[in-house]
Design a protein around this motif. Structure first.
Motif, mmCIF file in Angstrom:
data_model
loop_
_atom_site.group_PDB
_atom_site.id
_atom_site.type_symbol
_atom_site.label_atom_id
_atom_site.label_comp_id
_atom_site.label_asym_id
_atom_site.label_seq_id
_atom_site.Cartn_x
_atom_site.Cartn_y
_atom_site.Cartn_z
ATOM 1 N N GLY A 57 0.708 -1.251 0.065
ATOM 2 C CA GLY A 57 -0.059 -0.045 0.027
ATOM 3 C C GLY A 57 0.782 1.304 -0.152
ATOM 4 N N ARG A 58 2.095 1.022 0.048
ATOM 5 C CA ARG A 58 3.130 2.140 0.171
ATOM 6 C C ARG A 58 2.605 3.268 1.063
ATOM 7 N N SER A 59 2.667 2.655 2.380
ATOM 8 C CA SER A 59 2.452 3.770 3.552
ATOM 9 C C SER A 59 3.230 3.479 4.701
ATOM 10 N N LEU A 60 3.238 4.094 5.639
ATOM 11 C CA LEU A 60 3.944 3.647 7.123
ATOM 12 C C LEU A 60 2.901 4.634 8.072
ATOM 13 N N PHE A 61 2.360 3.796 8.984
ATOM 14 C CA PHE A 61 1.511 4.438 10.199
ATOM 15 C C PHE A 61 2.491 4.814 11.175
ATOM 16 N N VAL A 62 2.203 6.115 11.440
ATOM 17 C CA VAL A 62 2.974 6.734 12.579
ATOM 18 C C VAL A 62 2.258 7.272 13.579
ATOM 19 N N LYS A 63 2.786 7.228 14.863
ATOM 20 C CA LYS A 63 2.242 7.650 16.149
ATOM 21 C C LYS A 63 3.086 9.158 16.165
ATOM 22 N N ARG A 64 2.302 10.149 15.954
ATOM 23 C CA ARG A 64 3.254 11.586 15.909
ATOM 24 C C ARG A 64 3.418 11.816 17.451
ATOM 25 N N ALA A 65 4.719 12.283 17.400
ATOM 26 C CA ALA A 65 5.260 12.804 19.015
ATOM 27 C C ALA A 65 4.434 13.951 19.309
ATOM 28 N N LYS A 66 4.185 14.879 18.609
ATOM 29 C CA LYS A 66 3.477 16.174 18.789
ATOM 30 C C LYS A 66 2.188 16.008 18.559
ATOM 31 N N GLY A 67 1.291 16.679 19.146
ATOM 32 C CA GLY A 67 -0.193 16.467 18.840
ATOM 33 C C GLY A 67 -0.731 14.998 19.107
ATOM 34 N N GLY A 68 0.163 14.054 19.218
ATOM 35 C CA GLY A 68 -0.544 12.842 19.457
ATOM 36 C C GLY A 68 -1.275 12.172 18.623
ATOM 37 N N ARG A 69 -1.624 12.912 17.261
ATOM 38 C CA ARG A 69 -2.614 12.156 16.303
ATOM 39 C C ARG A 69 -1.745 10.934 15.666
ATOM 40 N N PRO A 70 -2.312 9.940 15.264
ATOM 41 C CA PRO A 70 -1.535 9.095 14.490
ATOM 42 C C PRO A 70 -1.751 9.595 13.039
ATOM 43 N N ALA A 71 -0.796 9.042 12.006
ATOM 44 C CA ALA A 71 -0.962 9.449 10.523
ATOM 45 C C ALA A 71 -0.377 8.132 9.852
ATOM 46 N N CYS A 72 -0.855 8.081 8.599
ATOM 47 C CA CYS A 72 -0.685 7.238 7.761
ATOM 48 C C CYS A 72 -0.018 8.100 6.370
ATOM 49 N N LEU A 73 1.284 7.794 6.394
ATOM 50 C CA LEU A 73 1.933 8.676 5.644
ATOM 51 C C LEU A 73 2.595 7.991 4.452
ATOM 52 N N PRO A 74 2.382 8.450 3.157
ATOM 53 C CA PRO A 74 2.843 7.808 1.850
ATOM 54 C C PRO A 74 4.029 7.598 1.615
#
Length: 84
Positions: A57-74
């Motif tokens: 799927g060409r993505s990496l799921f990251v738990k953001r350090a600041k803001g605490g919101r997870p993100a799925c980055l391409p």
């Protein structure tokens, strides 16, 4: 940036540990490619688990350090060969 990536991919030792050094060089190059290519913090990459990497799927799921919101980055096309 090109010199940094080239240096990270260069094994540092010769002899019996050459295989280990080559593997570490590949790992170092992949880490720098991901940090630079995705613009994430080192702590975010360290917290990422292998199951959160989706090469198909060409993505990496990251738990953001600041803001605490997870993100799925391409993942950019240039990153895939270094992660596969």
């Amino acid at each position: 940036m090109g010199r940094l990536l080239a240096e990270a991919a260069r094994p540092t030792a010769k002899g019996p540990s050459a295989t280990l050094q080559a593997a570490l060089a590949l790992r170092n190059r992949a880490v720098i490619e991901v940090l630079y290519g995705l613009g994430i913090r080192a702590s975010e990459l360290c917290a990422a688990r292998l199951v959160e990497l989706d090469l198909a799927g060409r993505s990496l799921f990251v738990k953001r350090a600041k803001g605490g919101r997870p993100a799925c980055l391409p993942l950019h096309d240039a990153l895939i060969p270094h992660l596969a």
